[in-house]
Design a protein around this motif. Structure first.
Motif, short mmCIF file in Angstrom:
data_model
loop_
_atom_site.label_atom_id
_atom_site.label_comp_id
_atom_site.label_asym_id
_atom_site.label_seq_id
_atom_site.Cartn_x
_atom_site.Cartn_y
_atom_site.Cartn_z
N UNK A 1 -11.93 -8.40 -7.82
CA UNK A 1 -10.59 -8.45 -8.39
C UNK A 1 -9.89 -7.12 -8.19
N UNK A 2 -10.57 -6.03 -8.52
CA UNK A 2 -9.99 -4.70 -8.37
C UNK A 2 -9.67 -4.42 -6.90
N UNK A 3 -10.62 -4.69 -6.02
CA UNK A 3 -10.43 -4.40 -4.60
C UNK A 3 -9.29 -5.21 -4.00
N UNK A 4 -9.24 -6.50 -4.33
CA UNK A 4 -8.20 -7.38 -3.78
C UNK A 4 -6.82 -7.00 -4.30
N UNK A 5 -6.75 -6.72 -5.58
CA UNK A 5 -5.47 -6.34 -6.18
C UNK A 5 -4.96 -5.02 -5.60
N UNK A 6 -5.86 -4.05 -5.44
CA UNK A 6 -5.46 -2.77 -4.85
C UNK A 6 -4.95 -2.95 -3.42
N UNK A 7 -5.56 -3.88 -2.69
CA UNK A 7 -5.19 -4.09 -1.28
C UNK A 7 -3.90 -4.88 -1.11
N UNK A 8 -3.51 -5.65 -2.12
CA UNK A 8 -2.40 -6.58 -1.95
C UNK A 8 -1.29 -6.42 -2.99
N UNK A 9 -1.29 -5.34 -3.74
CA UNK A 9 -0.35 -5.25 -4.86
C UNK A 9 1.12 -5.27 -4.41
N UNK B 1 1.93 -4.20 -16.46
CA UNK B 1 0.73 -4.22 -17.29
C UNK B 1 0.08 -5.59 -17.38
N UNK B 2 0.64 -6.60 -16.75
CA UNK B 2 0.14 -7.96 -16.93
C UNK B 2 -0.81 -8.39 -15.83
N UNK C 1 -3.71 -1.22 -12.24
CA UNK C 1 -2.34 -0.73 -12.15
C UNK C 1 -2.30 0.79 -12.23
N UNK C 2 -3.14 1.35 -13.09
CA UNK C 2 -3.21 2.80 -13.22
C UNK C 2 -3.72 3.43 -11.93
N UNK D 1 -1.88 6.01 -9.33
CA UNK D 1 -2.54 7.27 -8.93
C UNK D 1 -2.81 7.32 -7.44
N UNK D 2 -2.46 6.23 -6.73
CA UNK D 2 -2.66 6.14 -5.27
C UNK D 2 -4.13 6.35 -4.90
N UNK D 3 -4.98 5.64 -5.60
CA UNK D 3 -6.42 5.73 -5.33
C UNK D 3 -6.73 5.19 -3.94
N UNK D 4 -7.49 5.94 -3.17
CA UNK D 4 -7.82 5.53 -1.80
C UNK D 4 -9.08 4.67 -1.75
N UNK D 5 -10.16 5.16 -2.34
CA UNK D 5 -11.44 4.46 -2.29
C UNK D 5 -11.68 3.77 -3.62
N UNK D 6 -11.74 2.45 -3.61
CA UNK D 6 -11.85 1.70 -4.86
C UNK D 6 -13.29 1.37 -5.24
N UNK D 7 -14.25 1.69 -4.42
CA UNK D 7 -15.62 1.23 -4.65
C UNK D 7 -16.19 1.73 -5.98
#
Length: 217
Positions: free
Chosen positions: A115-123, A136-137, A190-191, A195-201
């Motif tokens: 969920x985190x990885x997919x959301x970060x890649x497609x937000x 926030x939703x 969202x946070x 913060x423009x996080x590059x590596x989500x692992x």
């Protein structure tokens, strides 16, 4: 006297004619090309700045083809939202499917991390197709009758219920637990986006661990 007969050249049989190419592409291909073109343009220049002419030009079709499938850009945006959710769900299902059927902790961990990885890649696409989105939703608008959000919650709820039935964790209020984990996952992601996080692992692993602690693991 010996008579020499002329040598006859045997010609090979003529090759069968090649099958005629279809004049038009299948409807599902045309539709996919239209939606892919719209998605690319919406990401590049925004929904308001993109015209139907822009979409059809990039897809290589006539305007009439667009209106055959969609009355307006609004309906196309709704179709893109449905496709986004279907792909989002599929990515989570694939991740969970790699776990053993009765490894409920592993399945929840996989669901959260995917969920985190997919959301970060497609937000960016997410925020385009869900124009009423509040940061926030998470997926879709905050509405009890939102089918997209409910589809994600149902997927999570099945994992939570399976784990509860197997004794992996207590679950006195399944809907509340699903909403809390859902909201927590998207809120912290969202946070990370801000913060423009590059590596989500590592981040995704920490989020999954926090969700398991919420369940007493």
């Amino acid at each position: 006297m010996t008579t020499t007969r002329p040598t006859q050249t045997v010609l090979p049989d003529a090759a069968p004619p090649a099958p005629a190419r279809p004049r038009t592409k299948p409807a599902e291909v045309r539709l996919d090309e239209l939606m892919a073109a719209a998605e690319r343009l919406f990401l590049d220049q925004g929904v308001e700045a993109t015209t139907v002419s822009d979409i059809t030009a990039l897809a290589g079709v006539a305007k009439g083809t667009f209106y055959h499938y969609f009355p307006s850009k609004h309906e196309m945006l709704a179709a893109l939202a449905a496709r986004y959710t279907a792909r989002f769900l599929a990515s989570l299902e694939t991740a969970v499917g790699l776990c053993m059927p009765h490894d409920w902790e592993g399945r929840l961990r996989a669901w959260v991390q995917a969920n985190v990885a997919t959301y970060l890649a497609t937000w960016r696409l997410h925020d385009i197709v869900y124009t009423q989105h509040r940061r926030s939703i998470g997926i879709g608008i905050d509405s009890a009758d939102n089918p997209d959000k409910n589809a994600i919650l149902a997927q999570l709820g099945a994992i939570l219920a399976g784990g509860a039935a197997a004794g992996a964790w207590p679950l006195p209020q399944p809907r509340l637990a699903a909403l809390m984990i859902y909201s927590a996952v998207h809120g912290v992601t969202d946070d990370a986006i801000a913060a423009q996080l590059d590596d989500s692992s590592a981040f995704a692993a920490d989020v999954a661990a926090a969700c398991l602690r919420m369940l007493g693991r």
